[in-house]
Every structure is written in C-alpha cells, then in structure tokens.
Design an enzyme around this catalytic site. Structure first.
Site, short mmCIF file in Angstrom:
data_model
loop_
_atom_site.label_atom_id
_atom_site.label_comp_id
_atom_site.label_asym_id
_atom_site.label_seq_id
_atom_site.Cartn_x
_atom_site.Cartn_y
_atom_site.Cartn_z
N THR A 164 -6.33 -5.26 -3.29
CA THR A 164 -5.69 -4.64 -2.19
C THR A 164 -4.26 -4.45 -2.60
O THR A 164 -3.79 -3.48 -2.20
CB THR A 164 -5.75 -5.91 -0.79
OG1 THR A 164 -6.88 -6.00 -0.52
CG2 THR A 164 -4.77 -5.19 0.43
N HIS A 169 -4.02 -1.29 -4.32
CA HIS A 169 -4.19 -0.27 -3.22
C HIS A 169 -2.38 -0.08 -2.70
O HIS A 169 -2.03 1.05 -2.60
CB HIS A 169 -5.00 -0.81 -2.21
CG HIS A 169 -6.33 -0.31 -2.30
ND1 HIS A 169 -6.83 0.81 -2.76
CD2 HIS A 169 -7.33 -1.40 -2.51
CE1 HIS A 169 -8.24 0.80 -3.21
NE2 HIS A 169 -8.49 -0.48 -3.03
#
Lengths: 351, 351, 351, 351
Positions: free
Chosen positions: C44, C47
């Site tokens: 994450t 990202h």
C-alpha cells in the site's frame, strides 16, 4: 484358505483368555473379511481379561476380543463396491444403527444403539475379522503397519484435540497414558503454543517430554495449577484435555483452565465427580465437552491426513511386538504400566 | 438541576438499605450521566439487603444499589460523541478492563478485572447514575420503558438461549424464576419446537405456561425425566437451560438431556455439585456451557432486535410499580416469591 | 527529548515522498507515544508513493506514512494504565469507532467508521508515532524486533489461515507475495497436511518452497488444477487462501477447491470478477469468506502465541534493512519485486 | 397388488411426458417400496417437460419423474428393520455413495457420486416408488399429507435459513418462488427480526406478505437497497437468502448485505455472475455460502421438528390438487407462474 482360524477369546465368565480354533467368518452381502496384520491391546482388553464389574455386565462369552488392528482385505460381500480384496485397511469398530436421532444428526459416534466389534461381536485378535463395509477405513500404504494398528486410540486423541480451536492455544493434558501421550503429539502438530502435561508415573512423564510437551508435572508434588498460572501470565490454559478419569486430575484441570476456555473430557471416572460448577464452569464461561469414540468419519479423515503427511511422530509409544500366541506375555507387559502400545500379530510377525 | 439527589444505599455493614441525599455524580470525560426512569430489583439486591455471606465479602458500604434500569441521558463527558443528551438508554453494568486476555479475545463479559455498577460502584437506584460511555446502550423509543428496565436479566436469558442452536430444538428450562421464564419466551420466539419447564413453585409454573412452555412439571412429584423421554421418543431434549442453581435440578436436567445435546448453565449452585460425568457428559458427547452475564455486546444487539420487532412478550412477568421511597414494600413483595419483576421509579411514577 | 522529529511524508498530491522535520505529537489523555524502532514497507505504501487512483481518492496530504512497525513506549496519556513507558510494543493501526453495529458485534476489524494510522492519520515512518492506548499491542521481549515490525501483514495471514479449520487440511495458497508466503508457514505450523502454492514469479516460488509448501506451481504453465486434483485423489483442496487478487488466480483457486471446502479471500482484485457461482460455489456447497485486516484482537492473541512459542519461521522473508533516510532505495528495492520485507529504521539501525 | 402401475414418464428425448403402465418395482434387500399418496411438481420437472439444454444432457429416457412426494410403506427388503409397512413417509431423493470424501465428512448432500431419484432413476410420479431404506424419512402422522409432499423444497428453505445464525437477524430474501416464500416463513418462525423480500411478480409479492415478510419490494422499481439501508439504520441486512438465481438480484442482495453479514446462495444462475468481490465480500468481511439440497439428515430433523410443533404455516402456498392423469393441466398451471405448489395424486385424490 483353511476353514478355521485361531482367535483369542473370552470363552467363559471369569478371568483370563483362551486361544481357540474357530470357523473363519462367512460374511454377509454388505460385509468385508479382513486378514489381520497387526493388533494392539487396549486398556479395555485388560479389564475384560481381568473380568472386572463392567466386563461382567457387558461381555457375553464366547467372544473374540480385539478392536485395534489393521489388515488386508481378503474378501468382500456381493453388494460391496468401494472396498476390494488387497486393500490395506483398518476399521471403525463402533457399529451404528443408522436411524436413531444421533445417527440422523451426523453424530453416529454416539448412536443410541451402538455395538462394538471386539466387545459385543467377535473382534480382531484372530487371523480374520468380519467388518461391515461402511466401517472399513482404507489406508494409504505410506502409513506404517504399526501406526495403522493403533488408529482407534489415536482417533480418540485426534477427536479430543480437534473438538475446538487448537492453533496458538495453550494446552493442558491431564493423564499421560497412550491416548494422553498421543494428544500431546497431535496438539503440537496442530499448532498449539505451549503444552503442559500432568502424570503421576515417572516413566510416562519422560515419554510426555519425548512427545513434545513443554512442561511435564507430577500432579501430586509439583503444584501444577500455580505453575501453569505463572507460565501463562496468570491466565490459565486455553484448553484442557482430560485423559485420566481421575477426580483429582479433573478438578486440578478445571482450576488451571482460563475463563472462556475449553475442557474436553475423554478419561472415564469410576464414580461421581464433585465439581465447583460456579467457579470452574459458570463464572468462567467455560465450555465442557464430553468426548467419546471418534467422529464417524471426520476424525478418520483428519487422522489419515495428518499421518499421511507425516505430521505426527508416535514412535516413542511403541513397545513389544509378539505373536498372538504369546498373549499372556503381551497382557502382562501392558499390565505393568511401563510398556507403550503392545502389538500382537495373529498371522505371524513376518508377513 | 439541583446538586443533590436521593439514592437507595447500603450505608453500613448489616441488614437493610437507606434512602440518602447524596451529590449528583460529576462525570469524567468518557462518562455519561443518566436520569433514571425505571429500575428493577434483582435477586442479588435481595441478597445485599439481607446481608448474606456473599454480600459481606463483596459489598463495601456506602454504595448505591441497582443494576437493572433505563433512563434518559442528562449530560455527557467532553470526549463522548456517540451518545447525546435526550437519548433513551439502558446500560451494561459490567465494566470490563479492556486489556486482559478475555477482553482481547472478545469475551469481555468474563473480563478478569470486572467491576459491576450497583455492586462495586454506585448504581441506578437513584435519580441519576454515572456510566462509562462505552457501556451505554441506546434504545429504540418503541421499546416500552418497563421492558427497558429489565434488559439485564433478559440479556442473561437471551445469552443462554442463543449460546447454541435453538431453532427446531426441544428445550428444557429448569427453574422458572424471572430469567427462566424469560428463557421460555425467548426460546419459543427463536423457533424451538417443544419447551419443557420444571419449577417447584405453583405460581411460577402457571407463569411458565403463560410464557409459552408446552409442558410444565413439578420436578419433585412429576417425574419429569421420564415424561420428557416419552415426549421425545425416548431421545431426551436437545437443549438444557439450567436456571435454578439447584443440584437436584441440575442432575435431573442432565438425565433429560439427549446424547449430543447442549447444557447451558446460568443458575448459581451454592455448593459443589456431584456430576455423573461418565453417563451424563462423556458417553453422551454432551456440551456443557457456563453462562455468565451478557456477551458485550452481541447479546444486546440480539435482544434489541427481538424486542424492536415485537418477537418476545414479557407482559406476564411484571408485578408492582412503586416509587423508590417505597423500597421496603418493593423488596418485601419480591421476597415473597410471588411477584414477577418489581419496578421502582426514582424520579416518580409519572414522567 | 527534542520538540521535532523526522518523518517520511506525502507532502502534496503527486508522486514521491519527502523526509520532513515535524513536531513530535502531543498525545491526548487516552493515547500513547511510541519511539519507533523498526518499520516495514507495505505494498500500500508503494501505491501511495506512486500516487495511483486509489491514493488520489483516499490520501489527504500532508500525512506521515507507515503502518507496519514496532517500538518502545515513550509516554502515555493520563488515563492510560495498561501500558507503561519502556514497554516493547506494536499496534493495530486500524482505529475503530466502538459504537457501530460491527463494533458492537465484536467485528471491529470491519468497523464502518474505520480510520487507519499511516493512511488517514500520521503513521510510523517517523521517530515517534501516536497511537490510541486500546490499539497498542504489548509484545513479549522474546519476539525479535524484525518480526515485531511485520505483525500487520502476518496478522493478515494468521486471520486468513485461522478463519476456519486448518489442522489436517489440504491447502492452496494462490499468490506468494509476503502475505501469501507467511500463510504457507502459518498453515504448516497449524497442522495443515499438504500445502500447494501458485505464483508466477520464480523467485517467490523458491521462497514458497522454503516456507514449507509441499508443491509450488507456476499457474500459467503448470496446470495446477489438474495437478492438485491428482495429488488429492480427485477431491481438490479443503482450503483456498486467495492472496493474489488476480481474477485468473481466483477462478483457478475455485476450480481446485473441493466440494464443501472453504475459500478465504484476502487479495484485492482491481475489477469485478466473473464467478461460476453454480459450479464453484452453489453445487459445491462451498463457504467463501471475505477477509479484511486482523480480528481485534483475537488474531493478535493467536499470532503472539505462535511467535512466542517459536512455531513460525519467517526468516526467509526478510530483505534489506535501511535507515529511514534511505527510503528511496528501500522503496525501489521493494518495487523490484525480488525483495522480501524491506525494513526501515527511523531512529537508526543501531539502537 | 397388481403387477403393473401407472407412471408419468419421459419416454423419449423431446418435449412432453407420457402416462405409461410399467412394472411395479421389485425391490432389493436394502430397499423400500412406497405407495405414493401425494406428489408435487418441482421447477426442475418443468424443465424436463420442456426438454431444455440441461435436461438433454442429464436425462436418459425412459425414466419416471417426480422427487417431491409422500406415501405409505408397502413393502420392505429383507435387511430393512427400521422401516415397516404402513409407515407414513417421505424420502430424501438424493442417493449418496457413502464412501467419497464428502460422505465421510458428513456432507453427504454434496456427495461426489450423487444420483437423484426422479432424475437419474425412476421417481415418484407413479403409484409406487422404490427408495433405499436409508433415504426413507418417517413422518409423524400429525404432519398433513400436502405438507409431507413438499418436504424436498421446504428442506431447501430450512437448509438455507439455518445455515447460520437467524434469531434476531434482519433478513433479505431475493426471489419469492415457492422456496423463497417458504424461507420467509421459516426465517420468521426461527426468530428473525425483520424480513425483507424482493420479487418482480406482483402475485408472489402478495404471497410474501402473507408468509410474514415485513417489507416486500419490486426489485426493479422500488430501489430496495436504499430502502433496506434506511430501515436498518444504514447498516444493511444481517442475512441474504438468495433464491432467484438472477444476476441482478444477486448483485442487489450483496449491496444490501451488511459488513460481516452472511449470504446464502440457493438460486441457480444460468451464466457467470460478475461480483464486486472487493466491496461486497472482502472489505465487508462477508461469508458467502453455496447451498445445495438438504443436509442429510440434519435438515430433515429440523424441518420435522418445526412442522410437528406447528411453527411454520405454509397454507398460502398450495394451489391446485389433481389426479396424476391430469398432469398436462397441472404442468400448465405451474408454468403460468401464478400457482403455488401444484399437487398430483397417483393413487387418486381420495385415499
């Protein structure tokens, strides 16, 4: 195939057992005849040998004993398709009725019309044994013969251990007879974190360590409840596996159980047990489970998977291996309490 | 709002209770002050009134009693956002620590550091009561005030009934005090097929019928075990809900339980109970559950949903409604054993 | 303690991250300040670094990243009693509201008002991080610091593996990123019999073997469905642990699942997935579970018990260890797909 | 007893059915011959009548249809002891093999070698039907004959409703064909709080109300997702019972499901269904269950208990009752979509 075979039987009310020549069973259309390879003596067999009160009320001589075994299928009834001659098998020796409420609910192991092969019907201490096809359990040939002979008690252990969550759980096994010892190994194989065990017999305490127990206590001299509390930050164990049937062990086990824990009881007390239901069960929000036999056949599936994958090492449990004819020596050995599982071979030690 | 309020308190070690004027609680940042509407007297309050052995060891006077109540939020602490003045509320009076093993496992109802409002801290037999915001339970206004006053014992009943499968199950409730009677209604509402109940008191047996029990027995004269076996085709009940705490009732309940059944124990025995573990638990493959309090807060969710949907009729349970000042009459009424739930109104009977 | 600290932050909408000097958090009365020891980079975080569509909609700069970490408590708020300065801790970074239906039902991990530290609030890629006391998880000092830094993803794996029966089960892990690899180890530790894994990346396939997988397949070239069927006697696996989020892997996983099996889905697909509900779910009587986060705090209890008992070996997973200042190298390393877990040390590599 | 009987059969590949005179089955040693009293037409029978693609691939003419029925035992095989001539019975028409992994695990309803009476073997649209003794279900005579004729679909409903918690739960039933309508009644009987239903057919929506649904929506015009969210305080339903097999209904159902909820899928889609796995399953932490048939025989036990206790009123569901000879009228009636369950009587309308 000769028409008779030797079998180890209780031939009359009273102490002792006899080897007899009897007819090889002529099986029915839904039955299977198994040539017995290896058998193992259960504590129950000792009771029947000794002709205790329970045996007197239950056993109807003449009957062939033996409910722990493995073998090779010799012949199958005409309606049997899922089992074939040559298959390596063991069997669930509890024969359920199929139509009582419990059978209908998938609880066949507590069928209300249960009959047991080797107790109520002729068993496996013989060259051949007759088994209903539905009770036959086919085995992967990678499973060693001596392991295959003790699936009955191993199934008790697996049933008890897996009757609730076990991964990451702290566990107390009270009583380290064969099933207690197997439970230690199964609990470790299934991810329990710390396994405690209590046992009065020194030899068995050493075996418990060998099977993987992290802490082994003498329940009389070691104050296990406080030691377990200390080792679990004051909380107590998540899971109690009661294998002794001894009232003091049961009470000690409940005291060591954490609030919200699970107590699975397999050991058979011989009298009523006074329980502190308030402190040990109700205020604790505990779950207490009576465990009997093996789930038919979920336990067999789980046990076979664990064995086939080599997840459970039972080697330390095995003791003497003898011909069936030497049954007196075998029973005496087991009676001494120092042997592990004693195996008898009705068709000879060499295959 | 005046600075003082009246409260019903145990002011010193010994029998009896007193109405006192005390300061309205000044709440902390995470607390809520509730103006009490209706309260209900619990059996535990009777014990504290009578100053029995348990009370002597647990209660530290002075303390305001009362843990069954509903009210309206008066004021909230500065860190409280989910509760607002004017909300109609009850509360879970068991205050858990949040960090013991049980709290961390979602078993806060058996928190190892539990404190109870109305036992260990000032309770709801007063014009106002202080409650931690997390323990406040907001109620839909469709729920009647007198129902809202008894969610604590109703939660015991719901917790016990829903601790396992209940739909389509045969059920035995042993002991028809208020929680036993509520259990009858909840079991029926949740799809149990036949509900049996046992109770020694004739008045309560009549109430059990009114709550929906199909068969109600006097446990001493009616031979309930055989009658239950007859009515269940010899099988016994699927579920035992033990509400009496009486050793004979517990033993009778276990005898009436089918193999594979569930026994959920809420009643509190005052001594050790000798159990026939072999026949009643182990060979039966029974599951025995200790039930304490209410699951926090799953039970509250379930109970609220059932009440909001009008699935449970508790009307027959309610007895006298009195001002708090008439507490002597209220306690005497309840002590007589014939009243249902006796309600007291600290802020007056008319709102 | 100086008034400022360094922190790795997203300072504005767009690609990249910056090290900034910001004020050390001044904690509230129920909060804890932790001096960060080790942190780990999550997919994450990549990202957010790359500023993909999801990041653009969710992240509100400026914010400090980082939700996998461990550290030592520096200071606690005045209402905090269960945590003390000097405690070795990690934390659940999902902050739940405490009052939604899910929180009330003990499903706080899917709280409807969830906020995530390191996503919605300043995180742990800094010298200090502020955490609500209820989210702090105290660690036994026997747990190594680098293990303690990755409890967030390990918790995902433990949550997924233990969402149903695992002992004696055959298991397929689809996708061997870090959580998939951890799942292999956890499944084996918890008694699964055979573990299959599929993964397109060769390096990760080798790691899967190292973590204990019995069979590792390339899902594109190896025809894993048929190979799994063969290895399970035509039955398929008992348990699917879906870790890839890739539609083809999901479909392949369902085809390899046995009738009556469990499919636990953790991987996040980026689009709708067409499922053959009839053959793969309905006729199979399959159970499909969406898995999110970690159960609060049951998963943490289980994970800690497994780690403390040394049941799970995660050593092969660890890659580079760098100072926080070298974050560009750390992120690049992880982006390459060949690194395991890359650790960053905000307070320096030497303690 | 004459040697032949009339039977409603698919005699050749193609549309339509024929009444034929065929031999009364000569049963095997473990079988039971039942004189059929009442039968009911299933949607599957309509498909076979119409000879759709599925029928063409599955049905091997000639075969007698009919798998919903009740009757009286005429004769039993020599090894059958638990069933007797004169018993009032229905039967589970799925015949399991007994030895596959699923059968061994107590999941016989998803046996991998399942054969269905009335599909793969001669069924109950005849004067007599042959059934394996183990599949016979004995009925209490208090259960009305027309109820006894539809236990197959009622069992689908009971299986679906009781596949998870239902007491105090909010429920959405998508699709109000006969099984959907039964599910409404069963859910209410088992303590669900609010039952929502969606259905495009106006007549069936009216029936859903009659069966006890609290809210009934037209899924196309009524925006049920938002209305359900409103009625549940924004949370969504606890339980989705999917009975339509329609992709749009499935998707709507998932959108209406709360985080942490249960979706039990019984309806059979005719194509792949694109699911938003991330939002509807994974982030929701939902549990999705494929439901097939009836649990053997737990569902039968539950269903019988509910019916015997009079907990479920199915009266609104029944439509026409006709002689078997009027099968064309019966099938046409059902095809119209307005009839409830249409019953046919192979041995005449008067007993």
């Amino acid at each position: 195939m000769s028409a008779t075979m030797k079998a180890l039987r209780k031939t009359q009310a009273g102490k002792g057992l006899q080897i007899e020549k009897i007819a090889i069973p002529s099986i029915g259309p839904t039955d299977v005849l198994v040539r017995v390879k290896a058998t193992s003596i259960c504590g129950t067999d000792l009771h029947i040998y000794g002709w205790d009160r329970w045996s007197q009320s239950r056993i109807k001589p003449p009957v062939t004993l033996g409910h722990e075994f493995c073998g090779v299928v010799e012949r199958v009834g005409e309606e049997v398709s899922a089992v074939r001659p040559g298959d390596f098998v063991s069997a669930e020796m509890h024969v359920n009725c199929g139509h009582c409420q419990q059978c209908r609910l998938g609880q066949a192991h507590i069928c209300q019309n249960l009959r047991i092969i080797g107790i109520d019907m002729d068993g496996a201490f013989a060259e051949f044994v007759e088994i209903p096809a539905s009770n036959i359990w086919k085995l992967d040939p990678v499973i060693p013969e001596h392991y295959a002979a003790i699936l009955d008690p191993l199934g008790n252990a697996v049933h008890t251990v897996l009757a609730g969550a076990i991964a990451g759980q702290t566990v107390l096994v009270t009583g380290c007879g064969p099933i207690g010892l197997m439970s230690v190994a199964v609990a470790k194989a299934c991810g329990s974190s710390i396994v405690f065990a209590t046992e009065t017999n020194e030899h068995r305490r050493a075996l418990a360590k060998e099977m993987g127990a992290n802490y082994v206590f003498n329940p009389i001299t070691d104050d296990p409840v406080n030691k377990i509390k200390d080792a679990t930050g004051g909380t107590g164990v998540d899971v109690l596996l009661e294998m002794s049937g001894h009232p003091a062990a049961i009470q000690q086990g409940f005291k060591a159980l954490r609030a919200g824990g699970r107590a699975s009881l397999l050991g058979i007390p011989t009298e009523n047990v006074p329980l502190d239901l308030v402190q040990d069960v109700i205020f604790k929000g505990a779950t207490v489970q009576g465990i009997y036999g093996r789930r038919m056949y979920e336990t067999w599936v789980q046990m076979s998977a664990l064995l086939k994958a080599g997840r459970v090492n039972l080697d330390p449990l095995f003791g003497e291996r003898l011909e069936l004819e030497n049954f007196e020596a075998a029973f005496a050995k087991l009676q001494s309490g120092l042997a592990g599982k004693v195996l008898m071979y009705p068709n000879g030690l060499r295959k």
